[in-house]
Structures are given as structure tokens and as C-alpha cells.
Design a protein around this motif. Sequence first.
Motif, PDB file in Angstrom:
ATOM      1  N   THR A 100       0.834  -1.200   0.000  1.00 17.59           N
ATOM      2  CA  THR A 100       0.000   0.000   0.000  1.00 17.59           C
ATOM      3  C   THR A 100       0.868   1.249   0.000  1.00 17.59           C
ATOM      4  N   GLU A 142       2.426   1.827  -3.338  1.00 20.54           N
ATOM      5  CA  GLU A 142       1.459   2.281  -4.337  1.00 20.54           C
ATOM      6  C   GLU A 142       1.026   3.724  -4.089  1.00 20.54           C
ATOM      7  N   ASP A 176       3.431   6.651  -5.013  1.00 23.45           N
ATOM      8  CA  ASP A 176       3.591   6.958  -6.429  1.00 23.45           C
ATOM      9  C   ASP A 176       2.552   7.950  -6.937  1.00 23.45           C
TER      10      ASP A 176
END
Length: 92
Positions: free
Chosen positions: A40, A43, A46
Motif C-alpha cells: 500500500t 502504491e 507513487d
Amino acid sequence: MNATVVGLVTPHLLRVIDLANEAEKGMNVDWHVRGAVDATMAELRDQWNAQALVASYVEGLETAAKQAPANRPNYVRVLQAAAAAARGGRRD
């Protein structure tokens, strides 16, 4: 922006909540929780609004742990561990 934050963070919160429910059944989910939080954080970092997403994720985990019934200690423990791991991941 709120819809974006909710849309991006909610699936990650639900993944940890599912793991917390599994912990209530007696399963050892520690590695799975760490993996879910790490994935998580990678991700969310980003995204262009990473700071808001990570803050919402941590806040969601902490809120879920605070609102959980006291008679579910394993559930609360998993959520608190995930929140602590996510807070630690913010520093990277």
C-alpha cells in the motif's frame, strides 16, 4: 480530491480489515499485514497526492482500531500494528 482519496485508500483499508478478521479466527496474519502495508505504501507514494493518501490511510486504520469493540483484541492489535507500520513507512 476527496473522492480520489477515498477511492484510492478504501481498498487498502479493507484489505487490512479482512486480515484483522482472519486474526480473530486464530490465523497468524503478521506477515500478510506487513506485506499489505508495504504494498500500500509503495502504491500510494507513487501518486501525486501521496501525502494526503498516506495520512488518510493511517487515519483510517487508527479510527477502525479505536472504534472496534474491546472484546476483539486480536482485531484491534492487527489494525494498530498496521497503523504503526504505515506511520513508520511515511519517513521514507
